[in-house]
Write a protein that holds these residues in place. Structure first.
Motif, PDB file in Angstrom:
ATOM      1  N   ALA A 147      48.883  42.971  39.805  1.00 43.27           N
ATOM      2  CA  ALA A 147      48.470  44.287  39.301  1.00 43.27           C
ATOM      3  C   ALA A 147      47.627  44.152  38.033  1.00 43.27           C
ATOM      4  O   ALA A 147      46.657  44.896  37.856  1.00 43.27           O
ATOM      5  CB  ALA A 147      49.696  45.152  39.042  1.00 43.27           C
ATOM      6  N   CYS A 148      47.973  43.203  37.161  1.00 44.46           N
ATOM      7  CA  CYS A 148      47.197  42.992  35.934  1.00 44.46           C
ATOM      8  C   CYS A 148      45.761  42.574  36.244  1.00 44.46           C
ATOM      9  O   CYS A 148      44.827  42.972  35.542  1.00 44.46           O
ATOM     10  CB  CYS A 148      47.847  41.924  35.052  1.00 44.46           C
ATOM     11  SG  CYS A 148      49.298  42.473  34.150  1.00 44.46           S
ATOM     12  N   LEU A 149      45.597  41.781  37.288  1.00 39.18           N
ATOM     13  CA  LEU A 149      44.250  41.353  37.682  1.00 39.18           C
ATOM     14  C   LEU A 149      43.382  42.521  38.130  1.00 39.18           C
ATOM     15  O   LEU A 149      42.154  42.431  38.107  1.00 39.18           O
ATOM     16  CB  LEU A 149      44.321  40.311  38.802  1.00 39.18           C
ATOM     17  CG  LEU A 149      44.812  38.933  38.395  1.00 39.18           C
ATOM     18  CD1 LEU A 149      44.983  38.049  39.632  1.00 39.18           C
ATOM     19  CD2 LEU A 149      43.849  38.273  37.408  1.00 39.18           C
ATOM     20  N   LYS A 150      44.008  43.624  38.502  1.00 42.69           N
ATOM     21  CA  LYS A 150      43.281  44.809  38.972  1.00 42.69           C
ATOM     22  C   LYS A 150      43.084  45.853  37.876  1.00 42.69           C
ATOM     23  O   LYS A 150      42.459  46.874  38.113  1.00 42.69           O
ATOM     24  CB  LYS A 150      44.022  45.423  40.158  1.00 42.69           C
ATOM     25  CG  LYS A 150      44.073  44.490  41.357  1.00 42.69           C
ATOM     26  CD  LYS A 150      44.957  45.019  42.442  1.00 42.69           C
ATOM     27  CE  LYS A 150      45.044  44.001  43.579  1.00 42.69           C
ATOM     28  NZ  LYS A 150      46.126  44.282  44.494  1.00 42.69           N
ATOM     29  N   GLU A 151      43.607  45.587  36.680  1.00 37.91           N
ATOM     30  CA  GLU A 151      43.450  46.522  35.566  1.00 37.91           C
ATOM     31  C   GLU A 151      41.995  46.526  35.099  1.00 37.91           C
ATOM     32  O   GLU A 151      41.274  45.535  35.253  1.00 37.91           O
ATOM     33  CB  GLU A 151      44.369  46.158  34.400  1.00 37.91           C
ATOM     34  CG  GLU A 151      45.842  46.342  34.681  1.00 37.91           C
ATOM     35  CD  GLU A 151      46.251  47.791  34.895  1.00 37.91           C
ATOM     36  OE1 GLU A 151      45.523  48.706  34.484  1.00 37.91           O
ATOM     37  OE2 GLU A 151      47.321  47.997  35.505  1.00 37.91           O
ATOM     38  N   GLU A 152      41.593  47.643  34.510  1.00 40.19           N
ATOM     39  CA  GLU A 152      40.211  47.794  34.058  1.00 40.19           C
ATOM     40  C   GLU A 152      39.843  46.760  32.999  1.00 40.19           C
ATOM     41  O   GLU A 152      38.785  46.144  33.057  1.00 40.19           O
ATOM     42  CB  GLU A 152      40.004  49.214  33.515  1.00 40.19           C
ATOM     43  CG  GLU A 152      38.547  49.582  33.380  1.00 40.19           C
ATOM     44  CD  GLU A 152      38.375  51.063  33.090  1.00 40.19           C
ATOM     45  OE1 GLU A 152      37.684  51.363  32.102  1.00 40.19           O
ATOM     46  OE2 GLU A 152      38.923  51.888  33.848  1.00 40.19           O
ATOM     47  N   ASP A 153      40.705  46.554  32.027  1.00 39.65           N
ATOM     48  CA  ASP A 153      40.442  45.599  30.958  1.00 39.65           C
ATOM     49  C   ASP A 153      41.286  44.335  31.173  1.00 39.65           C
ATOM     50  O   ASP A 153      42.317  44.138  30.543  1.00 39.65           O
ATOM     51  CB  ASP A 153      40.754  46.228  29.596  1.00 39.65           C
ATOM     52  CG  ASP A 153      40.300  45.376  28.427  1.00 39.65           C
ATOM     53  OD1 ASP A 153      39.769  44.261  28.656  1.00 39.65           O
ATOM     54  OD2 ASP A 153      40.476  45.819  27.276  1.00 39.65           O
ATOM     55  N   VAL A 154      40.815  43.478  32.069  1.00 29.67           N
ATOM     56  CA  VAL A 154      41.554  42.274  32.433  1.00 29.67           C
ATOM     57  C   VAL A 154      41.699  41.338  31.242  1.00 29.67           C
ATOM     58  O   VAL A 154      42.728  40.689  31.084  1.00 29.67           O
ATOM     59  CB  VAL A 154      40.886  41.554  33.628  1.00 29.67           C
ATOM     60  CG1 VAL A 154      41.584  40.242  33.940  1.00 29.67           C
ATOM     61  CG2 VAL A 154      40.907  42.448  34.859  1.00 29.67           C
ATOM     62  N   LYS A 155      40.683  41.303  30.373  1.00 36.13           N
ATOM     63  CA  LYS A 155      40.766  40.428  29.198  1.00 36.13           C
ATOM     64  C   LYS A 155      41.962  40.780  28.321  1.00 36.13           C
ATOM     65  O   LYS A 155      42.622  39.905  27.776  1.00 36.13           O
ATOM     66  CB  LYS A 155      39.482  40.493  28.375  1.00 36.13           C
ATOM     67  CG  LYS A 155      38.394  39.590  28.864  1.00 36.13           C
ATOM     68  CD  LYS A 155      37.256  39.549  27.864  1.00 36.13           C
ATOM     69  CE  LYS A 155      36.279  38.469  28.279  1.00 36.13           C
ATOM     70  NZ  LYS A 155      35.219  38.319  27.302  1.00 36.13           N
TER      71      LYS A 155
END
Length: 108
Positions: free
Chosen positions: A26-34
């Protein structure tokens, strides 16, 4: 079987592994991956150590207690990082990590 006495810990480890894998994805799909980079890294670390400890318990490894101590540290670090993020998947992962850390500490 030798691992039957540790069945509850094995289940807790598996639930943490699943929560970390879900959070990672799910984190990989977040807008601000950095911004999620540390969360993603710790999700991987945590899932891997949980899987390794789970396997060591099922084969009655003499190193399980030592691995549980390390697993507790990694789970706490992952939980602390996930807790910083408001995403539902991060909050659920943090809860699973803290539960797992506590179980590992008791075992170690």
């Amino acid at each position: 079987m030798a691992h039957e006495k540790n069945q509850q810990l094995i289940q807790t480890l598996h639930e943490c592994l699943e929560a970390c894998n879900h959070c990672y994805d799910a984190c990989l799909k977040e807008e601000d991956v950095k911004m999620m980079a540390e969360c993603i890294r710790l999700d991987r670390e945590c899932a891997d150590i949980c899987a390794f400890l789970e396997q060591s318990l099922t084969r009655n490894s003499p190193f399980s207690s030592d691995l549980a101590a390390v697993c507790a540290k990694v789970c706490e670090a992952c939980g602390n990082e996930c807790k910083k993020h408001d995403h539902d998947h991060c909050q659920k992962c943090a809860d699973a990590c803290f539960k797992c850390a506590e179980a590992c500490k008791q075992f170690a």
